[in-house]
Design an enzyme around this catalytic site. Sequence first.
Site, PDB file in Angstrom:
ATOM      1  N   ASN A   1      -7.062   4.782  -5.503  1.00  0.00           N
ATOM      2  CA  ASN A   1      -8.062   5.080  -4.499  1.00  0.00           C
ATOM      3  C   ASN A   1      -9.459   5.234  -5.024  1.00  0.00           C
ATOM      4  O   ASN A   1      -9.914   4.720  -5.850  1.00  0.00           O
ATOM      5  CB  ASN A   1      -8.132   5.992  -3.567  1.00  0.00           C
ATOM      6  CG  ASN A   1      -8.612   6.325  -2.620  1.00  0.00           C
ATOM      7  OD1 ASN A   1      -9.036   5.422  -2.367  1.00  0.00           O
ATOM      8  ND2 ASN A   1      -8.743   7.870  -1.985  1.00  0.00           N
TER       9      ASN A   1
ATOM     10  N   ARG B   1       1.025  -1.206   0.156  1.00  0.00           N
ATOM     11  CA  ARG B   1      -0.122   0.010   0.209  1.00  0.00           C
ATOM     12  C   ARG B   1       0.746   1.697  -0.122  1.00  0.00           C
ATOM     13  O   ARG B   1       1.864   1.466   0.808  1.00  0.00           O
ATOM     14  CB  ARG B   1      -0.994  -0.091   0.948  1.00  0.00           C
ATOM     15  CG  ARG B   1      -1.692   1.179   1.030  1.00  0.00           C
ATOM     16  CD  ARG B   1      -3.625   0.796   1.703  1.00  0.00           C
ATOM     17  NE  ARG B   1      -4.364   1.793   2.161  1.00  0.00           N
ATOM     18  CZ  ARG B   1      -4.794   1.973   1.750  1.00  0.00           C
ATOM     19  NH1 ARG B   1      -4.805   1.802   0.119  1.00  0.00           N
ATOM     20  NH2 ARG B   1      -5.874   3.185   2.357  1.00  0.00           N
TER      21      ARG B   1
ATOM     22  N   GLY C   1     -13.815  -1.363  -4.374  1.00  0.00           N
ATOM     23  CA  GLY C   1     -15.259  -0.297  -4.311  1.00  0.00           C
ATOM     24  C   GLY C   1     -15.329   1.059  -2.381  1.00  0.00           C
ATOM     25  O   GLY C   1     -16.401   0.739  -1.414  1.00  0.00           O
ATOM     26  N   GLY C   2     -14.400   1.262  -1.446  1.00  0.00           N
ATOM     27  CA  GLY C   2     -13.638   1.907  -0.218  1.00  0.00           C
ATOM     28  C   GLY C   2     -14.470   1.230  -0.203  1.00  0.00           C
ATOM     29  O   GLY C   2     -14.642  -0.252   0.450  1.00  0.00           O
TER      30      GLY C   2
ATOM     31  N   SER D   1      -6.830   0.958   4.941  1.00  0.00           N
ATOM     32  CA  SER D   1      -7.899   0.463   3.884  1.00  0.00           C
ATOM     33  C   SER D   1      -8.810  -0.396   4.035  1.00  0.00           C
ATOM     34  O   SER D   1      -9.167  -0.859   5.319  1.00  0.00           O
ATOM     35  CB  SER D   1      -6.894  -0.474   2.912  1.00  0.00           C
ATOM     36  OG  SER D   1      -7.173  -0.511   1.850  1.00  0.00           O
TER      37      SER D   1
ATOM     38  N   THR E   1     -10.801   1.099  -7.345  1.00  0.00           N
ATOM     39  CA  THR E   1      -9.808  -0.122  -7.074  1.00  0.00           C
ATOM     40  C   THR E   1     -10.239  -1.051  -7.503  1.00  0.00           C
ATOM     41  O   THR E   1     -11.239  -1.675  -8.485  1.00  0.00           O
ATOM     42  CB  THR E   1     -10.081  -0.716  -5.624  1.00  0.00           C
ATOM     43  OG1 THR E   1     -10.338   0.672  -4.413  1.00  0.00           O
ATOM     44  CG2 THR E   1      -9.218  -1.303  -5.165  1.00  0.00           C
TER      45      THR E   1
HETATM   46  N1  GLY Z   1      -9.095   3.100  -1.538  1.00  0.00           N
HETATM   47  C1  GLY Z   1      -9.942   1.752  -0.862  1.00  0.00           C
HETATM   48  C2  GLY Z   1      -9.459   1.781  -0.071  1.00  0.00           C
HETATM   49  O1  GLY Z   1      -8.439   1.203   0.302  1.00  0.00           O
HETATM   50  O2  GLY Z   1     -10.064   1.471   1.067  1.00  0.00           O
END
Ligand code: GLY
Length: 555
Positions: A388, A93, A460-461, A439, A368
């Site tokens: 992101n 990450r 999808g966040g 994340s 994502t």
């Molecule tokens: N960028 C989305 C996540 O890592 O949750």
Amino acid sequence: MRRTLALLLTIAAAVPLSAAQPVRARHGMVVTRERHATEVGLQVLKSGGNAVDAAVAVGFALAVTHSSAGNIGGGGFMLIRLADGRTTFIDFRERAPLAASRNMYLDAAGKATTDSTVGYRASGVPGTVRGLAYASQKYGTKPWADLVRPAADLASKGFPLSYAQAQSFHSGARTLGNFPESKRIFLRDGKFYEAGEVFVQPDLGRTLDRIARLGAKDFYEGETASLLAKDMKEHGGLITLDDLKGYKAIERQPMTGTYRGYSIVTSPPPSSGGVGVLQMLGVLEGTGYEKAGAGSATAVHYMTEAMRRYFADRSEHLGDPDFVKVPLTSLLDPGYIKRLRASIDPEKATPSSQIHAAKFDGHESNETTHYSVADGDGNIAIVTYTLNGGYGSKVTATGLGFLLNNEMDDFAPKPGEANMYGLIQGEANAIQPRKTPLSSMVPTIVLKDGKPVLALGSPGGPTIINTVLEVMVNVIDFGMNVQDAVNWPRFHHQWMPDELRMEPGYSPDTIALLEKRGYTVKPTRAQGECAAIAFENGWLLGAPDPRTEGTAEGH
Ligand code: GLY
């Protein structure tokens, strides 16, 4: 007669008829959201590469063919299970640049600016190239260049754009158009691409060619690094050559847990997903929610209440474990989970204003993309990686052809206030130099009696965590085949805002029942996408997501 009909209806609710079929193969399976990338992975498997080799090659290919999320300018997680049963987790990450600071996104009045989401200052130090190189060196079998070359070729020779890809460039125009390199490459300076046109990316092709020849070193210390650092400096970005040189992928122990006799191998912090999935499964186990049947108001109710409670905990307790103490044991303590379960009213929604993160005494030890690969020898490599937001920061690095992430917004740009995803997060996820933003990505593998049953993940966040939970229980609790489980309509609750977002597919009656229970139901068009593989009697069953143009191919 009436009783028979009632019985039939009950059965129909509890065990959905299998309508969709996964792709079946015995010797290897690749599931990604873009067909050229799936094909690249399959060719690696067919030519003798293992699942990790194929996952590395797919990671580079998606950086070319799935511009909005596939990347070399972002980061992600790879979860591996080797044929001998060993499991590992590679965290590549993004990390905060050395010059980052807690309040860097606040203006003079203390108000959060948009700098964490768009432009040069939004990017964390990219980890994808280092992470894929680490995986390849330690767990792969094929020469590195063989894994990067297909992506370099796709970039320099081009590939025909699908309808959705061409549309996606159109829809990104307003923001991509603010950055000259992004405008030139993705919008063709306003002469928009149409479906079927060949999309050639010479700058990205040259960057990938260097990475193929010179390895990850080029990206972190070589010509690519110098050009990226120069571009950052000229545009007020924070990432320096020192940041790039100092970037390391981190190999971590996966998190593990059990649910109804299944073993779960999942993602540890800085993912908030693994602990979330395990806590929510723990809350659900013992409620008997599954008896009401998939898609019933009662099942949605219990699952939503579990989601609401976990996201409250997430807001306060989750962060980079190398910087803050994440109380994993307390969050998964059976006594605590029992209390969470007991706090659920079987009939009524609990307003989020009444739910707070637990207080522990401290003694305890979005766009994502996800893809899944399994080979015929029993190795599994699954990856969720991201810029992101769609197209990340919208900035394409000058002369390098790749988009940069806006992962700094996954921190709490202003602790206590909502970020881009509406997530409220606290000090545990405040910005610090070299820290990793929290994340929701959660690649996960489910086993029974030591054998893989399911490998899955989603973009999808924050919806990622709930999508993975839902697909898992669709298989484990509702008996769906993997393709039905992926296709099934999804829903999402994240504590705040106190609303239940539901995909199309739930009946008006179910929604009315949920509203009667106190939920504010908001329709949502599509929730994430899942790329799953199930394992059944020597068969690999690949399930792409019909919400996207994802494909599964096996041999
Ligand atoms: N960028 C989305 C996540 O890592 O949750």
